[in-house]
Design a protein around this motif. Structure first.
Motif, PDB file in Angstrom:
ATOM      1  N   TYR A   1      35.422  22.026 -19.965  1.00 32.64           N
ATOM      2  CA  TYR A   1      34.107  21.593 -19.503  1.00 32.64           C
ATOM      3  C   TYR A   1      34.076  21.697 -17.983  1.00 32.64           C
ATOM      4  CZ  TYR A   1      33.872  19.718 -24.231  1.00 32.64           C
ATOM      5  OH  TYR A   1      33.881  19.583 -25.591  1.00 32.64           O
ATOM      6  N   ARG A   2      33.057  22.408 -17.471  1.00 35.34           N
ATOM      7  CA  ARG A   2      32.988  22.688 -16.038  1.00 35.34           C
ATOM      8  C   ARG A   2      31.720  22.077 -15.449  1.00 35.34           C
ATOM      9  NH1 ARG A   2      33.793  29.071 -15.824  1.00 35.34           N
ATOM     10  NH2 ARG A   2      33.873  28.665 -13.570  1.00 35.34           N
ATOM     11  N   PHE A   3      31.886  21.279 -14.398  1.00 32.15           N
ATOM     12  CA  PHE A   3      30.777  20.578 -13.763  1.00 32.15           C
ATOM     13  C   PHE A   3      30.639  21.091 -12.327  1.00 32.15           C
ATOM     14  CE2 PHE A   3      32.775  17.941 -16.966  1.00 32.15           C
ATOM     15  CZ  PHE A   3      31.709  17.501 -17.727  1.00 32.15           C
ATOM     16  N   MET A   4      29.515  21.756 -12.047  1.00 36.28           N
ATOM     17  CA  MET A   4      29.318  22.411 -10.763  1.00 36.28           C
ATOM     18  C   MET A   4      28.247  21.676  -9.964  1.00 36.28           C
ATOM     19  SD  MET A   4      31.468  24.554 -11.860  1.00 36.28           S
ATOM     20  CE  MET A   4      31.658  25.584 -10.423  1.00 36.28           C
ATOM     21  N   MET A   5      28.588  21.201  -8.774  1.00 40.06           N
ATOM     22  CA  MET A   5      27.637  20.497  -7.915  1.00 40.06           C
ATOM     23  C   MET A   5      26.807  21.517  -7.126  1.00 40.06           C
ATOM     24  SD  MET A   5      28.637  17.694  -9.020  1.00 40.06           S
ATOM     25  CE  MET A   5      30.109  17.047  -9.822  1.00 40.06           C
ATOM     26  N   PRO A   6      25.581  21.138  -6.707  1.00 40.09           N
ATOM     27  CA  PRO A   6      24.673  22.129  -6.116  1.00 40.09           C
ATOM     28  C   PRO A   6      24.992  22.559  -4.699  1.00 40.09           C
ATOM     29  CG  PRO A   6      23.647  19.969  -6.108  1.00 40.09           C
ATOM     30  CD  PRO A   6      24.932  19.827  -6.883  1.00 40.09           C
ATOM     31  N   GLY A   7      25.639  21.747  -3.911  1.00 40.72           N
ATOM     32  CA  GLY A   7      25.870  22.097  -2.511  1.00 40.72           C
ATOM     33  C   GLY A   7      24.776  21.555  -1.609  1.00 40.72           C
ATOM     34  N   PRO A   8      24.977  21.604  -0.288  1.00 43.27           N
ATOM     35  CA  PRO A   8      24.034  21.022   0.669  1.00 43.27           C
ATOM     36  C   PRO A   8      22.790  21.890   0.846  1.00 43.27           C
ATOM     37  CG  PRO A   8      25.806  22.113   1.831  1.00 43.27           C
ATOM     38  CD  PRO A   8      26.156  22.197   0.377  1.00 43.27           C
ATOM     39  N   ASP A   9      21.714  21.272   1.315  1.00 45.13           N
ATOM     40  CA  ASP A   9      20.482  21.997   1.609  1.00 45.13           C
ATOM     41  C   ASP A   9      20.613  22.784   2.910  1.00 45.13           C
ATOM     42  OD1 ASP A   9      18.698  21.157  -0.563  1.00 45.13           O
ATOM     43  OD2 ASP A   9      18.883  19.157   0.311  1.00 45.13           O
ATOM     44  N   TRP A  10      20.212  24.044   2.873  1.00 45.34           N
ATOM     45  CA  TRP A  10      20.200  24.883   4.062  1.00 45.34           C
ATOM     46  C   TRP A  10      18.795  24.931   4.662  1.00 45.34           C
ATOM     47  CZ3 TRP A  10      23.450  29.872   4.737  1.00 45.34           C
ATOM     48  CH2 TRP A  10      24.805  29.603   4.506  1.00 45.34           C
ATOM     49  N   THR A  11      18.729  25.024   5.987  1.00 38.34           N
ATOM     50  CA  THR A  11      17.471  25.177   6.697  1.00 38.34           C
ATOM     51  C   THR A  11      17.274  26.653   7.065  1.00 38.34           C
ATOM     52  OG1 THR A  11      18.473  24.857   8.874  1.00 38.34           O
ATOM     53  CG2 THR A  11      17.773  22.874   7.679  1.00 38.34           C
ATOM     54  N   GLU A  12      16.089  26.987   7.563  1.00 31.02           N
ATOM     55  CA  GLU A  12      15.844  28.348   8.037  1.00 31.02           C
ATOM     56  C   GLU A  12      16.801  28.702   9.172  1.00 31.02           C
ATOM     57  OE1 GLU A  12      11.823  29.142   9.051  1.00 31.02           O
ATOM     58  OE2 GLU A  12      11.023  28.564   7.088  1.00 31.02           O
ATOM     59  N   SER A  13      17.089  27.710  10.011  1.00 33.64           N
ATOM     60  CA  SER A  13      18.031  27.935  11.104  1.00 33.64           C
ATOM     61  C   SER A  13      19.429  28.254  10.577  1.00 33.64           C
ATOM     62  CB  SER A  13      18.081  26.707  12.018  1.00 33.64           C
ATOM     63  OG  SER A  13      19.040  26.875  13.039  1.00 33.64           O
ATOM     64  N   ASP A  14      19.846  27.545   9.521  1.00 34.98           N
ATOM     65  CA  ASP A  14      21.149  27.837   8.908  1.00 34.98           C
ATOM     66  C   ASP A  14      21.204  29.280   8.406  1.00 34.98           C
ATOM     67  OD1 ASP A  14      22.057  25.212   9.272  1.00 34.98           O
ATOM     68  OD2 ASP A  14      21.248  24.564   7.342  1.00 34.98           O
ATOM     69  N   CYS A  15      20.124  29.714   7.765  1.00 34.17           N
ATOM     70  CA  CYS A  15      20.084  31.079   7.223  1.00 34.17           C
ATOM     71  C   CYS A  15      20.189  32.108   8.339  1.00 34.17           C
ATOM     72  CB  CYS A  15      18.794  31.289   6.429  1.00 34.17           C
ATOM     73  SG  CYS A  15      18.632  30.203   4.982  1.00 34.17           S
ATOM     74  N   ALA A  16      19.467  31.871   9.437  1.00 35.52           N
ATOM     75  CA  ALA A  16      19.518  32.803  10.567  1.00 35.52           C
ATOM     76  C   ALA A  16      20.907  32.833  11.201  1.00 35.52           C
ATOM     77  CB  ALA A  16      18.468  32.409  11.603  1.00 35.52           C
ATOM     78  N   THR A  17      21.529  31.674  11.307  1.00 36.38           N
ATOM     79  CA  THR A  17      22.878  31.594  11.876  1.00 36.38           C
ATOM     80  C   THR A  17      23.880  32.351  11.015  1.00 36.38           C
ATOM     81  OG1 THR A  17      22.419  29.458  12.911  1.00 36.38           O
ATOM     82  CG2 THR A  17      24.729  30.007  12.532  1.00 36.38           C
TER      83      THR A  17
END
Length: 331
Positions: free
Chosen positions: A121-137
């Motif tokens: 049984y595998r339980f996968m957490m979603p991870g943190p929210d990214w912003t537009e600035s994070d994506c550009a970086t």
């Protein structure tokens, strides 16, 4: 004297220089794995001591490549105490790390094996929210690390906030530099990659993901191959691969459509089989193998990975043996 073919041909003078490999993990994890006598609802389950290992698609691809004697550069987003634990573990394995400049706390995932029936049984957490600035970086960091002609492997899930078409859009920049993207993802990101005209170098998915994407059951190998051919035509991807479990991997290239079938093995854990496939496939491509032969190395690496516990991934000696037992048949 005949030279033995192996995954690490960098010292073979008859081979050309190996192509650089760059893996990208935007949503890595620290993987915890354990075992319970039985998984039963509404009861406290006494588990074995957990194993803690690095996780995330691109991270595991780089680890698989290292297991096979190859070298890659590992780009990843990480932060917080969990991120520190992750990067310390990866450096201990000798990986070449570079951050994406996005330092949100790294997530965790959990897998529990039911000792009574062998199910996992595998339980996968979603991870943190990214912003537009994070994506550009992150985009800037990837382009800065890009080497001419490199194999670029974004692999694994996306964090919330990262656009589904992030790597599809990045493909134009990578291709302009002579690079080739091998994309292994799922869900809405896979749907974005399956749009007409995305033009990726290679697109890989498993049988379940292909069924979800197609809206059909794809019960027969010919059905899987027909759908892979459709994706090959509609997306403009040079290579399309669909993993069909123990049956093997269906591959469509401009020159061949067929099935590469692995040897029969006794499975222990399916975790990391897909990542090991991509690692074996990419490493073989990097040394100049044709796509079908590279796929055979990927199939052998996946077969090896399912025989190892948790996220131990593929074993080089097993892969070198298994690749001689991979069979090919046209579809």
């Amino acid at each position: 004297m005949q030279r033995r073919v192996c995954c690490n041909c960098v010292h073979d003078p008859t081979r050309r220089a190996m192509t650089a490999i760059l893996t990208i993990t935007v949503n890595p994890a620290v993987d915890l794995s354990t075992e319970a006598p039985a998984v039963i609802p509404d009861r406290k389950l006494r588990c074995s001591a957990p194993r803690v290992q690095p996780g995330g698609g691109g991270v595991n691809v780089s680890r698989a490549i290292a297991n096979l004697g190859g070298v890659s550069r590992t780009l990843l987003a990480f932060g917080g105490p969990t991120g520190m634990a992750l990067t310390n573990a990866l450096r201990a394995e000798g990986l070449d790390l570079r951050g994406l400049g996005v330092d949100h706390p790294t997530r965790q995932s959990l897998s529990v094996r039911d000792a009574a029936n062998g199910l996992q049984y595998r339980f996968m957490m979603p991870g943190p929210d990214w912003t537009e600035s994070d994506c550009a970086t992150a985009r800037a960091a990837i382009l800065q690390a890009l080497e001419p002609g490199a194999l670029v492997i974004p692999s694994g899930s996306y964090p919330p906030g990262l656009p589904d078409a992030f790597f599809v859009d990045l493909n134009r920049n990578v291709a302009a530099a002579g690079g080739r993207i091998i994309l292994d993802t799922s869900g809405s990101a896979l749907r974005a990659a399956a749009r007409t005209g995305t033009g990726l170098f290679a697109l890989r998915m498993d049988h379940e993901e292909a069924q979800e994407l197609s809206g059909a059951r794809l019960k027969r190998l010919d059905d899987i191959a027909d759908y892979a051919s459709r994706l090959h035509r509609d997306t403009g991807s040079r290579i399309v691969m669909i993993a069909a479990g123990a049956m093997g991997t269906v591959i469509v290239t401009p020159d061949w459509r067929g099935l590469l079938r692995p040897p029969v093995v006794v499975p222990v854990s399916k975790v990391g089989a897909g990542d090991s496939f991509v690692g074996g496939f990419a490493l073989a491509l990097s040394r100049g193998d044709d796509p079908v032969s590279a796929c055979a190395w990927g199939v052998a690496a996946a077969a090896s990975a399912v025989t190892t516990p948790d996220t131990d991934l593929c074993d080089r000696a097993d892969v070198e043996r298994f690749v001689t037992e991979v069979t090919r048949s046209a579809l």
